[in-house]
Design an enzyme around this catalytic site. Structure first.
Site, PDB file in Angstrom:
ATOM      1  N   GLY A 113      25.145  25.904  13.435  1.00 39.87           N
ATOM      2  CA  GLY A 113      25.582  25.344  12.152  1.00 39.87           C
ATOM      3  C   GLY A 113      24.553  24.371  11.614  1.00 39.87           C
ATOM      4  O   GLY A 113      24.294  23.323  12.203  1.00 39.87           O
ATOM      5  N   VAL A 114      23.931  24.765  10.487  1.00 43.47           N
ATOM      6  CA  VAL A 114      22.918  23.880   9.899  1.00 43.47           C
ATOM      7  C   VAL A 114      23.319  23.490   8.472  1.00 43.47           C
ATOM      8  O   VAL A 114      22.562  23.650   7.528  1.00 43.47           O
ATOM      9  CB  VAL A 114      21.488  24.489   9.956  1.00 43.47           C
ATOM     10  CG1 VAL A 114      20.926  24.393  11.357  1.00 43.47           C
ATOM     11  CG2 VAL A 114      21.468  25.932   9.466  1.00 43.47           C
TER      12      VAL A 114
ATOM     13  N   LYS B 178      45.082  10.685   9.463  1.00 41.32           N
ATOM     14  CA  LYS B 178      44.478  11.865   8.840  1.00 41.32           C
ATOM     15  C   LYS B 178      45.508  12.496   7.915  1.00 41.32           C
ATOM     16  O   LYS B 178      46.708  12.501   8.217  1.00 41.32           O
ATOM     17  CB  LYS B 178      44.083  12.879   9.933  1.00 41.32           C
ATOM     18  CG  LYS B 178      43.094  13.925   9.478  1.00 41.32           C
ATOM     19  CD  LYS B 178      41.666  13.476   9.670  1.00 41.32           C
ATOM     20  CE  LYS B 178      40.705  14.516   9.131  1.00 41.32           C
ATOM     21  NZ  LYS B 178      39.302  14.154   9.344  1.00 41.32           N
TER      22      LYS B 178
ATOM     23  N   VAL C 174      25.428  18.186   8.508  1.00 41.99           N
ATOM     24  CA  VAL C 174      25.079  17.468   9.740  1.00 41.99           C
ATOM     25  C   VAL C 174      23.978  18.207  10.523  1.00 41.99           C
ATOM     26  O   VAL C 174      22.928  17.633  10.840  1.00 41.99           O
ATOM     27  CB  VAL C 174      26.332  17.270  10.635  1.00 41.99           C
ATOM     28  CG1 VAL C 174      25.955  16.612  11.954  1.00 41.99           C
ATOM     29  CG2 VAL C 174      27.368  16.442   9.903  1.00 41.99           C
TER      30      VAL C 174
HETATM   31  P1  NAD Z   1      29.068  21.822   6.536  1.00 39.12           P
HETATM   32  O1  NAD Z   1      30.125  22.676   5.951  1.00 39.12           O
HETATM   33  O2  NAD Z   1      28.088  21.151   5.643  1.00 39.12           O
HETATM   34  O3  NAD Z   1      28.221  22.658   7.601  1.00 39.12           O
HETATM   35  C1  NAD Z   1      28.784  23.511   8.538  1.00 39.12           C
HETATM   36  C2  NAD Z   1      27.824  24.685   8.700  1.00 39.12           C
HETATM   37  O4  NAD Z   1      28.280  25.474   9.787  1.00 39.12           O
HETATM   38  C3  NAD Z   1      27.743  25.582   7.460  1.00 39.12           C
HETATM   39  O5  NAD Z   1      26.393  25.801   7.121  1.00 39.12           O
HETATM   40  C4  NAD Z   1      28.434  26.867   7.913  1.00 39.12           C
HETATM   41  O6  NAD Z   1      27.905  28.017   7.293  1.00 39.12           O
HETATM   42  C5  NAD Z   1      28.160  26.854   9.405  1.00 39.12           C
HETATM   43  N1  NAD Z   1      29.081  27.629  10.232  1.00 39.12           N
HETATM   44  C6  NAD Z   1      30.410  27.790  10.090  1.00 39.12           C
HETATM   45  N2  NAD Z   1      30.890  28.595  11.069  1.00 39.12           N
HETATM   46  C7  NAD Z   1      29.840  28.903  11.861  1.00 39.12           C
HETATM   47  C8  NAD Z   1      29.691  29.686  13.033  1.00 39.12           C
HETATM   48  N3  NAD Z   1      30.717  30.316  13.585  1.00 39.12           N
HETATM   49  N4  NAD Z   1      28.461  29.789  13.586  1.00 39.12           N
HETATM   50  C9  NAD Z   1      27.393  29.179  13.015  1.00 39.12           C
HETATM   51  N5  NAD Z   1      27.474  28.435  11.890  1.00 39.12           N
HETATM   52  C10 NAD Z   1      28.691  28.303  11.325  1.00 39.12           C
HETATM   53  O7  NAD Z   1      29.854  20.753   7.451  1.00 39.12           O
HETATM   54  P2  NAD Z   1      29.269  19.408   8.056  1.00 39.12           P
HETATM   55  O8  NAD Z   1      29.679  18.276   7.192  1.00 39.12           O
HETATM   56  O9  NAD Z   1      27.854  19.595   8.428  1.00 39.12           O
HETATM   57  O10 NAD Z   1      30.135  19.295   9.380  1.00 39.12           O
HETATM   58  C11 NAD Z   1      29.827  20.051  10.529  1.00 39.12           C
HETATM   59  C12 NAD Z   1      30.722  19.627  11.677  1.00 39.12           C
HETATM   60  O11 NAD Z   1      30.560  18.237  11.900  1.00 39.12           O
HETATM   61  C13 NAD Z   1      32.215  19.831  11.418  1.00 39.12           C
HETATM   62  O12 NAD Z   1      32.848  20.132  12.646  1.00 39.12           O
HETATM   63  C14 NAD Z   1      32.676  18.465  10.943  1.00 39.12           C
HETATM   64  O13 NAD Z   1      34.054  18.266  11.179  1.00 39.12           O
HETATM   65  C15 NAD Z   1      31.815  17.572  11.808  1.00 39.12           C
HETATM   66  N6  NAD Z   1      31.626  16.222  11.276  1.00 39.12           N
HETATM   67  C16 NAD Z   1      31.027  16.050  10.057  1.00 39.12           C
HETATM   68  C17 NAD Z   1      30.828  14.750   9.591  1.00 39.12           C
HETATM   69  C18 NAD Z   1      30.139  14.480   8.272  1.00 39.12           C
HETATM   70  O14 NAD Z   1      29.823  13.305   7.998  1.00 39.12           O
HETATM   71  N7  NAD Z   1      29.855  15.486   7.452  1.00 39.12           N
HETATM   72  C19 NAD Z   1      31.247  13.649  10.362  1.00 39.12           C
HETATM   73  C20 NAD Z   1      31.835  13.876  11.614  1.00 39.12           C
HETATM   74  C21 NAD Z   1      32.013  15.176  12.050  1.00 39.12           C
END
Ligand code: NAD
Length: 350
Positions: free
Chosen positions: A183-184, A81, A187
């Site tokens: 969190g919407v 990473k 993912v």
């Molecule tokens: P993203 O930024 O698209 O979505 C995250 C959402 O969570 C946002 O809408 C944000 O407003 C919301 N959020 C932040 N803090 C919050 C809180 N305290 N309460 C409620 N909502 C909150 O990110 P993502 O790509 O959807 O990733 C989400 C999680 O999944 C992260 O932890 C990321 O590390 C993990 N992840 C993502 C992927 C991927 O392919 N995108 C892969 C593996 C893991």
């Protein structure tokens, strides 16, 4: 700071590289936990850290997480990473990206990068001007593996939630199964849409209230408060925002039989895996259920299959989870510990 090797999160890292570019002021860390199965693969995080110690800890934890995730996804990739130490305003320039690209290139393929928090697909394209060790690039022809990993992660989490409901509640369908989603974004939003199609009852929460409201009206979900989402009575709590949200206090307040979501590093400490197990809550280890994205990114980099191959490997996530839950039950061990043991064995550290 103690000596690197003595840090609690060092965990036998093969190498930790510290870079600095004088011209742009860019500081970055590339942590390589294991290259046992192949080049260390994992995204680059571009983040403002309050101090350097936190940045190092983040790099080490995330890098080990990638070792475990890649191994459990059956990919011939190790774990690494990168973390870029951004300023308070998270200023990013093409010159900084170019310097970072040269840093990655100097590792000659030991580390392969992709997108993570604070980085974009466009940044990945920019990096390709300096190095070939980049993945998560836009798809150029139909059916090719690659592009935004979010939808593949969402699909894997959806299949994992279904598997958990079947395993814990003995239900083969999701009609009226109540899922609370924290969190919407990419993912969680993708997951919500897939669950809605199956007739699940959805409660969603997001700090971006407008986004939560518009998604709720699109799919017929109910918006709940940021604190309530972890406490309401439901069948599944699905964390898809931040890490470290499952701790002594929050676990005590959970009102669900299942926790299954895509957020990375959900357990604040290893003891929280035991706490959740002691409450008889079925927990889907995050790096197993959220591996859909790395399966896509990994196969793209390896040139080892098209989007159909990605989908067929993502479809195996439920099998892997079920194996973990069965072993967790038969050995009376938290599922998180079972997954860690399996992953360590796969990277030659059993
Ligand atoms: P993203 O930024 O698209 O979505 C995250 C959402 O969570 C946002 O809408 C944000 O407003 C919301 N959020 C932040 N803090 C919050 C809180 N305290 N309460 C409620 N909502 C909150 O990110 P993502 O790509 O959807 O990733 C989400 C999680 O999944 C992260 O932890 C990321 O590390 C993990 N992840 C993502 C992927 C991927 O392919 N995108 C892969 C593996 C893991």
């Amino acid at each position: 700071m103690s000596v690197m090797w003595e840090l609690p999160d060092f965990d036998g890292h093969e190498a930790v590289h510290f870079f600095h570019d004088v011209d742009t002021g860019l500081s970055a860390i590339v942590a390589l936990h294991s290259t046992h199965l192949g080049p260390g693969a994992g995204g680059t995080r571009f983040w403002h850290y309050e101090n350097r110690e936190t940045a190092v800890t983040d790099a080490l934890r995330l890098s080990r997480g990638m070792s475990f995730k890649n191994a459990m996804a059956g990919l011939p990739l190790g774990g690494g990473k990168a973390v870029i130490l951004a300023d308070r305003n998270r200023t990013k320039s093409p010159e900084m990206l170019a310097a970072f690209g040269r840093m990655i290139d100097s590792l000659a393929g030991q580390y392969v990068t992709a997108e993570d928090v604070g980085m974009t697909a466009a940044d990945m394209v920019e990096l390709t001007k300096q190095t070939q060790y980049v993945s998560g690039l836009p798809v150029t022809s139909q059916g090719e593996a690659g592009g935004d990993p979010g939808p593949f992660t969402a699909m894997g989490v959806y299949l994992g939630v279904k598997a958990a409901v079947k395993h814990k509640l003995g239900r083969a369908d999701l009609e009226d199964v109540h899922v609370a989603i924290q969190g919407v974004g990419s993912v969680g939003g993708g997951l919500a849409r897939l669950l809605a199609k199956d007739g699940a009852k959805l409660s969603i929460a997001d700090i971006n209230k407008g986004h939560a409201a518009s998604l709720a009206s699109e799919i017929g979900a109910h918006v709940v408060g940021l604190d309530d989402v972890m406490r309401i009575e439901a069948d599944v709590f699905s964390p898809n925002a931040l890490g470290a949200i499952l701790d002594k206090v929050s676990i005590a307040h959970l009102n669900v039989p299942i926790v299954a979501g895509g957020a990375n590093n959900q357990l604040a400490t290893p003891e929280d895996g035991q706490r959740i197990f002691d409450r008889d809550i079925l927990f889907a280890p995050d790096y197993v259920i959220n591996s859909g994205g790395i399966i896509s990114v990994g196969l793209e980099y390896l040139g080892d299959g098209d989007v159909d191959e990605v989908n067929s490997r993502v479809a195996k996530i439920p099998e892997r989870l079920t194996e973990i839950w069965q072993e967790s039950a038969s050995r009376s061990l938290p599922s998180a510990e079972v997954a860690d043991n399996m992953a360590r064995a796969l990277i030659g550290r059993g």
